[in-house]
Design a protein around this motif. Structure first.
Motif, mmCIF file in Angstrom:
data_model
loop_
_atom_site.group_PDB
_atom_site.id
_atom_site.type_symbol
_atom_site.label_atom_id
_atom_site.label_comp_id
_atom_site.label_asym_id
_atom_site.label_seq_id
_atom_site.Cartn_x
_atom_site.Cartn_y
_atom_site.Cartn_z
ATOM 1 N N UNK A 138 3.341 -11.850 4.900
ATOM 2 C CA UNK A 138 3.475 -13.308 4.841
ATOM 3 C C UNK A 138 2.120 -13.983 4.639
ATOM 4 N N UNK A 139 1.051 -13.209 4.750
ATOM 5 C CA UNK A 139 -0.267 -13.708 4.354
ATOM 6 C C UNK A 139 -1.028 -12.520 3.776
ATOM 7 N N UNK A 140 -1.971 -12.828 2.887
ATOM 8 C CA UNK A 140 -2.696 -11.723 2.268
ATOM 9 C C UNK A 140 -3.935 -11.354 3.070
ATOM 10 N N UNK A 141 -4.624 -12.398 3.549
ATOM 11 C CA UNK A 141 -5.874 -12.164 4.272
ATOM 12 C C UNK A 141 -5.737 -12.640 5.708
ATOM 13 N N UNK A 142 -6.546 -12.037 6.580
ATOM 14 C CA UNK A 142 -6.495 -12.473 7.967
ATOM 15 C C UNK A 142 -7.840 -12.293 8.631
ATOM 16 N N UNK A 143 -7.967 -12.889 9.804
ATOM 17 C CA UNK A 143 -9.153 -12.716 10.623
ATOM 18 C C UNK A 143 -8.752 -12.115 11.952
ATOM 19 N N UNK A 144 -9.464 -11.073 12.379
ATOM 20 C CA UNK A 144 -9.290 -10.574 13.752
ATOM 21 C C UNK A 144 -10.626 -10.066 14.260
ATOM 22 N N UNK A 145 -10.611 -9.702 15.520
ATOM 23 C CA UNK A 145 -11.794 -9.054 16.074
ATOM 24 C C UNK A 145 -11.805 -7.594 15.665
ATOM 25 N N UNK A 146 -13.004 -7.046 15.639
ATOM 26 C CA UNK A 146 -13.134 -5.657 15.226
ATOM 27 C C UNK A 146 -12.289 -4.715 16.055
ATOM 28 N N UNK A 147 -12.317 -4.921 17.373
ATOM 29 C CA UNK A 147 -11.549 -3.991 18.200
ATOM 30 C C UNK A 147 -10.051 -4.143 18.008
#
Ligand code: ATP
Ligand code: ATP
Ligand code: MG
Ligand code: MG
Lengths: 259, 319, 285, 285, 259
Positions: free
Chosen positions: B78-87
């Motif tokens: 539902x989305x192509x890109x995302x942001x998360x934390x490395x862990x």
């Protein structure tokens, strides 16, 4: 004799402008047995409800034992009412329904139960103590309601067509029982009926009403001594009274219809 | 360009040529890890400055929220890109979700432990015996449990509210140094913070990622996106003002001052280290490997993960 | 006459025996067949949809994934379930008792009702997250706060329905009690509460399904941490760790608890009402 | 006789006029005095408690702090309120319509009811957080998901109460319809739905207070997508920024919305029922 | 003549073991007017309810126009029932209550309204079209219920003590109206009453029942030609029938009581 119930120029107008009673004036003394006769919708139930403090006159006053009914029922519970419909608690058995006014009053539970069973036997429902109202026939429900009122041994008993749903035999038995109790307990009874025979048989006075607006059209003193066994129906005096009452009732109506 | 694309695509057959031309403007979506804030600066810069458009992309930026899982949105397409934390990326990988990190925003983690002034912790072992407000299941806490004696910690789930922290002088609260200390100060509460990275646990934060499948099939798009992304950040570093305005527009409840504070403090975590000499967004295999080791030790990771599998710097080189 | 009565009864008994043989299958068909089919369809659809849409287990797990996860992590799930059950049962009782008592109190006076009822609505409509910190400060993190929050979440259906019920007394029966000079409490106890029972039970049924949710939200908000938590805690952790099948297992566990709880309250309601209320009694014709 | 009627009526009218002068004060005393006093007491207590306990505004703000915060940040609060109102009204409508339609469908067949009703309970008891990811994936972050979540949170009271109402039809009236060979839908439309109205309205009243909460939880769980945030968003951000008074202002705003919404539904219910149901009609004696 | 209603050795035993009817056997032909007389609780209402398909016999069979009542009411709506209590929809006005069966049947709304107003006028409620049931007196409610049944112009009319709550005058008017309609429409009527006079006046046959368990104790053919104006009450034949019916009714009961 002291006044038990006094209607003093009572008007009752409902919000939707229905004039149920107009200029209703009647005094009932203690120990009297007054029957109300009148066409359907003429305000008989309304009058009884006001005596019980369940409605207020729009104009005029109703007094019961010298008090306003509302005051009175807040002090004592000396009034019993057999409503036009049986008005039983659906979640209580027949016995518990009859016990209700006794329980509300407090006192020995065993005595109360004995009394309740006694009146239920009297109205012929000894076998239905544990039945729920929905398991009863129409007449049986009415009899429970009558038993409930009688069990309370009220000083003033209001009965709104109590025997209308009963067969002739049961009705006659209960009429006699009622007269017995009335004499023994010296209570005052206001009794609505459509049956002229019944009215003459039971009452010391008959209040004949006319409709639209409900008015007291005439009062007939019934001068037949008590006790009055069922056989009194063959008495010519009895029949005279029946004819008189019927005449008053019809006459009034016919005159109205002619208008 | 959005409207043009729409209308062009609905035209008939004979306009096919025109359609193909405009089809080069490709719509993609990026899900953030929180409501818009200074830490998302470059992403908005690229939008404001039109870098995405220049690269032939029509980017929708979708802010996250407390319970919005960017990993699942990206994994489900539902989305192509995302942001998360490395862990978090590694935790997802552990569940078999194949994600690839494309760029890191924070070179160093701004995560910290906050205490009231006068009740500082010298060492994370000092937390023992105190009350800690920490998000249930968060990875570094699992790591801490292995590193320090935290057996007497009164652990309470952190749900985003700080009232109970403020009410208890002895308590410790997880924070980002880019935010909470400032808000505390605003309320007249003096606090101290100790960075999580002081323990040696220092994941990349706010990592840009896609799924492996997406990467394989849309290398061009990824390349275009990352290049606009990096360009945005580089511009943001120099002149952040218009971007901050835009962020305030999108997230109006966050004050301008808070955004500026976040940017000021954040700079020292973003544009440092490898970002200085190797360019914005750079990630090293060594640091990923360390993180994998730490999380494996903490029992968070159960499957073997190759550090080289989880990230790529390939798309950064362009700029 | 006595004889004929026995005769009659025996006639009926005979008829009944003939019927009995098919009885089991009949009740099964009438009562359980539908639900069983629905359940099978439901599970089948759930198993197939992710397969057809090509959804990965970490996005939308199939029943088999969920069962797998539940079995694997049963040692985590089971204690969580126990804790949540405890919290929700207690929460439900607190809510039921306070809700009904408060309604009775409010119903006893129009002025009280008008003055205080708005604050009951306020308690329901104010978002729990807004008051949670205060609750935690006053009741401490953990069990007590969870009960309080669970109370806040589910008490309104009880109070709202009960109050409506207490105000829906048949006018004629009410007159009867007026006439007999029943005291306020006699009227309440012998007339209004029995009349209101169907409404009260409806409120409790809604409230009991909110019990589990209440406990979970309570755990979430009141900050149970460190593994002492129930399903709410498990869900948070599962979400953070992207263990979607386990998350679903927790959800399903919660739902099963909720349904069982509902059925229990429903049974109780049925027993209370069957002798007289239309919704519960088997009408005999 | 016609004359006497007019006479009578005029007598009454005179009486009414005498009464009118005290009317305003009387209604005020009877209807509003209690609530006003309660409100003053409530605010006073709230103002005093933090002062007495020495709680800081950032822990437990006083009404004055809250009003201050609301006024200062009105430009933030007002749009948030508007958005939340939109979401909750839509959520309420969706819930009401689907809830009632579903109940009618279920009530139309015992088998359907038995087979499907458990899944309604399931939807209610399954924690929203567990299904949130799926909702967001299917409906996208933001508005649509918020409506869906708000639906999940508040539809059960509607369905549960409606179903109970539809099954509480007076047995004698039911017989009447059987006798007149009423079709299923005639019976539903002319008998069961009117009889169920008091129950339905009770369900809607509960549901409408859940509307605001539903919208807030929805925003919390599904985010705000690309759109503007409502009160749920404001609360989250206020919590992060430790703006406790503003957070309370948001909470109070939500509560006020909830109460207004309730009163509206209540009014509507009253209008619908007053001509015949004991709970709503003014008994004339 | 064709059979309209047939009770074939019907027993009715309720779950609580009450035997309401035992071995009840009676055939009513089309166009008949049969009155049921019997003590309160003897199963009259139960019998009528079975004819209407609202109850099933425990043993035996009830047939209406050759079908089982359940089947019949699923095909047509040719049966109307005046229940023992008025059974009105409280949320509908008097007019709408009377319109109910017509509306359920479908057809021209204007015609239906005209018809409803006509019957309401007949029962004397022309002024109460817009009133709600709770605003009516007991007798008025019953009259609405009667109007509702008559408006439907049924082939089979079941009436359970329809006139019990009415005064003598209204009752007589309605009795005559009912006889008129019955003759005009050639309907079949089963009519429960406690009033022996009424039974003799109205019916072609009287079914006298006894109680506990409810049994058919005797059937009396009333051989008085129609039309029967109210004045027929003075007819000696009329009084003979009344006496006969009373005797049957009482005799049966007395014998029971003696037991
Ligand atoms: N609650 C009410 N609201 C409006 N009108 C009412 C109300 N109760 C009674 N009435 C009207 O008052 C009049 C008298 O009613 P009441 O019940 O006293 O008659 P009644 O003499 O008992 O008649 P019946 O013999 O049929 O029982 C009727 O016209 C009725 O429509
Ligand atoms: N639903 C029921 N459950 C159990 N018993 C019932 C039920 N309905 C009626 N009965 C019993 O059946 C018997 C006959 O009742 P029914 O109503 O037919 O009497 P009825 O002849 O109409 O009397 P009435 O003249 O008083 O109306 C009564 O003894 C009654 O108690
Ligand atoms: Mg009356
Ligand atoms: Mg009967």
């Amino acid at each position: 004799m002291k006044e038990a119930v006094a209607f003093k120029q009572v008007d009752k107008i409902f919000n939707n402008e229905t004039i149920a009673l107009s200029d209703f004036d009647l005094t009932v003394h203690e120990g009297e047995f007054v029957c109300f006769l009148g066409p359907s919708g003429c305000g008989k139930s309304t009058a009884l409800r006001m005596v019980a403090g369940l409605g207020e006159p729009t104009n005029g006053e109703v007094e019961v034992f010298g008090h306003s009914p509302k005051e009175l029922i807040q002090d004592t519970n000396d009034i019993a009412f057999v409503f036009q419909d049986a008005n039983l608690l659906p979640w209580k058995t027949v016995l518990d329904n009859v016990l209700l006014p006794l329980r509300l009053r407090g006192g020995s539970k065993r005595e109360q139960k004995k009394e309740a069973v006694r009146v239920l036997k009297m109205v012929g429902l000894a076998d239905y103590l544990k039945a729920y109202p929905r398991q009863l026939s129409g007449g049986m429900k009415m009899r429970v309601s009558i038993a409930r009122a009688l069990a309370a041994k009220p000083k003033l008993l209001l009965m709104d067509e109590p025997f209308a749903a009963l067969d002739e035999i049961t009705r006659q038995t209960l009429q006699q029982e009622l007269l017995d109790i009335w004499q023994k307990e010296k209570m005052t009874i206001l009794f609505v009926t459509h049956n002229v025979f019944e009215a003459v048989l039971l009452s010391t006075r008959i209040a004949v009403m006319s409709a639209r607006p409900g008015r007291l059209s005439s009062v007939i003193d019934i001068d037949i001594p008590f006790p009055r066994p069922a056989s009194i129906r063959t008495n010519p005096k009895f029949n005279e009274y029946v004819d008189l009452a019927s005449e008053k009732l019809e006459g009034r109506q016919e005159r109205e219809e002619a208008k | 360009g959005n409207e043009e694309t729409g209308s062009a695509e609905t035209e008939g057959e004979d306009q096919k040529e025109a359609t193909e031309e405009t089809a080069e403007i490709e719509p993609v979506k990026i899900v953030l890890n929180w409501f818009a804030q200074a830490g998302h600066g470059g992403i908005y810069t690229a939008d404001v400055e039109g870098y995405y458009e220049e690269n032939g992309l029509d980017v929708t930026i979708e802010p996250g929220g407390p319970q919005v899982s960017s990993v699942q949105m990206v994994a489900s397409g539902s989305a192509e890109f995302g942001l998360v934390h490395g862990d978090q990326l590694l935790v997802a990988k552990n569940q078999g979700i194949d994600l690839v990190a494309l760029a890191a925003i924070y070179q160093n983690s701004p995560q910290a432990m906050m205490t009231h002034k006068g009740h500082e912790i010298e060492d994370f072992g000092d937390i023992n015996g105190r009350t800690v407000f920490i998000q249930s299941g968060i990875a570094y806490w699992e790591y801490f449990k292995g590193q320090y004696d935290l057996s007497n910690v009164n652990e309470i789930a952190f749900t985003g509210d700080h009232t109970n922290f403020m009410n208890d002088e002895e308590s410790v609260n997880q924070v980002y140094v880019t935010g909470e200390p400032y808000f505390m100060e605003q309320q007249g509460i003096e606090t101290e913070t100790k960075l999580i990275s002081d323990s040696g646990y220092n994941p990349y934060q706010y990592v840009l990622y896609v799924t492996k499948d997406y990467l394989e099939e849309n290398e061009e798009t990824v390349k275009k996106f990352v290049s606009a992304f990096v360009e945005g950040w580089n511009h943001f570093k120099e002149s952040p003002d218009t971007t901050l305005d835009e962020i305030h527009e999108v997230n109006p409840d966050m004050t301008m001052e808070a955004n500026e504070y976040g940017m000021e403090v954040g700079k020292d975590f973003i544009f440092v280290g490898d970002a200085e000499d190797k360019g914005f967004g750079y990630m090293s295999e060594e640091r990923w490997a360390t993180l994998i080791d730490q999380l494996t030790e903490a029992g968070v990771l159960e499957v073997e993960i190759e550090a080289s599998d989880i990230f790529t710097n390939d798309y950064l080189t362009e700029s | 006459m006595a004889m004929s009565t026995t005769e009659l009864t025996s006639k009926v008994v005979k008829k009944k025996i003939n019927v009995k043989q098919n009885r089991f299958w009949d009740t099964f068909r009438a009562v359980y067949l539908g639900p069983v089919i629905a359940f099978i369809l439901f599970i089948a659809a759930w198993q197939l949809v992710p397969a057809i849409l090509g959804l990965q287990p970490y996005i939308f797990p199939k029943p088999s994934d969920v069962i797998n996860a539940a079995v694997t992590d049963w040692s985590l799930l089971w204690p969580a379930i126990q804790i949540t059950v405890g919290e929700s049962v207690l929460g439900f009782i607190v809510r039921g008792v306070i809700g009904i008592l408060a309604s009775v109190l409010l119903a006893s006076s129009k002025v009280l009702e008008r003055s205080i009822y708005p604050y009951a609505i306020l308690l329901q409509t104010i978002p729990v997250v807004a008051v949670a910190p205060i609750v935690v400060i006053w009741f401490g993190a953990g069990f007590n706060s969870i009960i309080v929050i669970s109370f806040l979440i589910g008490f309104f259906p009880v109070i709202s329905n009960t109050l409506l019920g207490l105000n829906s007394v048949d006018k004629n029966l009410d007159d009867l009690f007026t006439l007999y000079n029943a005291s306020k409490w006699q009227r309440m106890w012998r007339l209004r509460i029995p009349s209101a029972l169907p409404y009260i039970m409806a409120g409790l049924k809604i409230s009991c399904t909110l019990s589990i949710v209440g406990a979970i939200v309570g755990e979430y908000i009141a900050g149970i941490g460190g593994g002492k938590g129930g399903i709410g805690y498990s869900i948070t952790v599962a979400a953070v760790q992207v263990k979607t099948p386990y998350l679903f297992a927790c959800g399903i566990a919660a739902a099963v608890l909720g349904i069982s709880f509902y059925l229990l309250v429903n049974l109780f309601s049925h027993l209370l009402l069957r002798s007289w209320h239309e919704s519960a009694m088997k009408v005999e014709k």
